[in-house]
Motif scaffolding. Structure first.
Motif, PDB file in Angstrom:
ATOM      1  N   VAL A  87      93.427 -24.283  73.905  1.00  0.00           N
ATOM      2  CA  VAL A  87      92.202 -24.565  73.151  1.00  0.00           C
ATOM      3  C   VAL A  87      92.425 -24.492  71.644  1.00  0.00           C
ATOM      4  N   PHE A 132      87.091 -20.033  68.963  1.00  0.00           N
ATOM      5  CA  PHE A 132      85.972 -20.763  69.565  1.00  0.00           C
ATOM      6  C   PHE A 132      84.690 -20.241  68.941  1.00  0.00           C
ATOM      7  N   ASN A 175      80.269 -20.752  69.032  1.00  0.00           N
ATOM      8  CA  ASN A 175      79.041 -21.375  69.509  1.00  0.00           C
ATOM      9  C   ASN A 175      77.930 -20.915  68.581  1.00  0.00           C
ATOM     10  N   ASN A 193      78.959 -26.138  69.965  1.00  0.00           N
ATOM     11  CA  ASN A 193      80.283 -25.561  70.229  1.00  0.00           C
ATOM     12  C   ASN A 193      81.355 -26.162  69.324  1.00  0.00           C
ATOM     13  N   ILE A 230      85.787 -25.678  68.032  1.00  0.00           N
ATOM     14  CA  ILE A 230      87.126 -25.113  68.169  1.00  0.00           C
ATOM     15  C   ILE A 230      87.806 -25.231  66.809  1.00  0.00           C
ATOM     16  N   HIS A 275      86.294 -30.208  66.862  1.00  0.00           N
ATOM     17  CA  HIS A 275      87.649 -29.652  66.793  1.00  0.00           C
ATOM     18  C   HIS A 275      88.178 -29.805  65.372  1.00  0.00           C
ATOM     19  N   LEU A 286      87.069 -29.818  76.775  1.00  0.00           N
ATOM     20  CA  LEU A 286      87.995 -28.821  77.300  1.00  0.00           C
ATOM     21  C   LEU A 286      88.870 -29.424  78.400  1.00  0.00           C
ATOM     22  N   GLY A 304      90.188 -23.254  78.320  1.00  0.00           N
ATOM     23  CA  GLY A 304      89.019 -22.433  78.038  1.00  0.00           C
ATOM     24  C   GLY A 304      88.744 -21.452  79.147  1.00  0.00           C
ATOM     25  N   LEU A 331      85.266 -19.437  78.765  1.00  0.00           N
ATOM     26  CA  LEU A 331      84.599 -20.064  77.631  1.00  0.00           C
ATOM     27  C   LEU A 331      83.590 -21.109  78.090  1.00  0.00           C
TER      28      LEU A 331
END
Length: 228
Positions: free
Chosen positions: A45, A49, A51, A56, A58, A100, A160, A177, A200
């Protein structure tokens, strides 16, 4: 002058985000920040991470701009980046651009952090600054809920799956995740409740859709700094 390690940059990003949220009176309930560095999910990942109220993210961190190109020296990541740039992968690439990000320190007048979409990093010593935001701008965008920044659970789970497909060594449960996560809630009386989440994916789904912890989580209550 020595450059700081990734975990120092990562910690400063979290501290800055929390400070700015407090300054603006923004309550970070339904929020989770999970450090993935030096865990099995690090290879699949990324380093962090996040949220934020159902969105969400990364994050990948590098000690300097030069090290960004090292991602192309990792066969699984080189294949991922090639796949994200394929003409037939526009939908996946759009997901990646939204959730990401690559982060590394830069120096203009002073030293700050630069954030850019992971899918847009280049296999050269310098990156395209037109695609980047500095620390203040990026935190402002996160806290301001900029449209299109971050993805909800369903789309995040799809992404993911893409990362897991290009992982060199999947976690024991076979999916990206897969590592343990946790939600921390502070009540009005100051009591802290920690809810452990076993992946995750479940963590993202819980924060997106369910304020109450699902039945397969472990809940621990901490009072005055001691677990009971």
């Amino acid at each position: 002058m020595r450059q700081p390690y990734e975990n120092i940059l990562l910690g400063n990003f979290i501290l800055t985000l929390g400070y700015l949220a407090g300054q603006r009176g923004i309550k970070l309930n339904q929020t989770a920040l999970q450090l993935l560095q030096q865990t099995p999910d690090d290879r699949t990942v990324g380093d962090l991470f996040a949220n934020l109220k159902g969105r969400n993210f990364i994050f990948e961190f590098k000690r300097n701009e030069l090290q960004v190109k090292s991602e192309f020296g990792k066969p699984p990541r080189a294949k991922l980046l090639a796949a994200l740039r394929h003409p037939d992968a526009k939908a996946v690439a759009e997901l990646s651009f939204r959730c990401h990000f690559m982060c590394f320190p830069i120096r203009v007048a002073t030293t700050t952090l630069s954030f850019m979409p992971y899918a847009s990093i280049r296999d050269i010593t310098s990156q395209d600054r037109q695609n980047s935001l500095d620390l203040s701008e990026f935190c402002e965008a996160l806290l301001g809920s900029v449209a299109g920044l971050g993805v909800p659970y369903e789309l995040f789970s799809n992404y993911l799956d893409v990362l897991a497909h290009f992982a060199d060594d999947n976690p024991p449960d076979g999916g990206g995740g897969g590592g343990m996560g946790a939600i921390m809630n502070i009540s009005d009386s100051g009591e802290i409740t920690v809810v452990e989440i076993d992946s995750l994916r479940v963590l993202a789904r819980t924060l997106d859709h369910e304020p109450q912890p699902p039945t397969h989580t472990k809940t621990r209550t901490m009072s005055r700094g001691f677990e009971r």
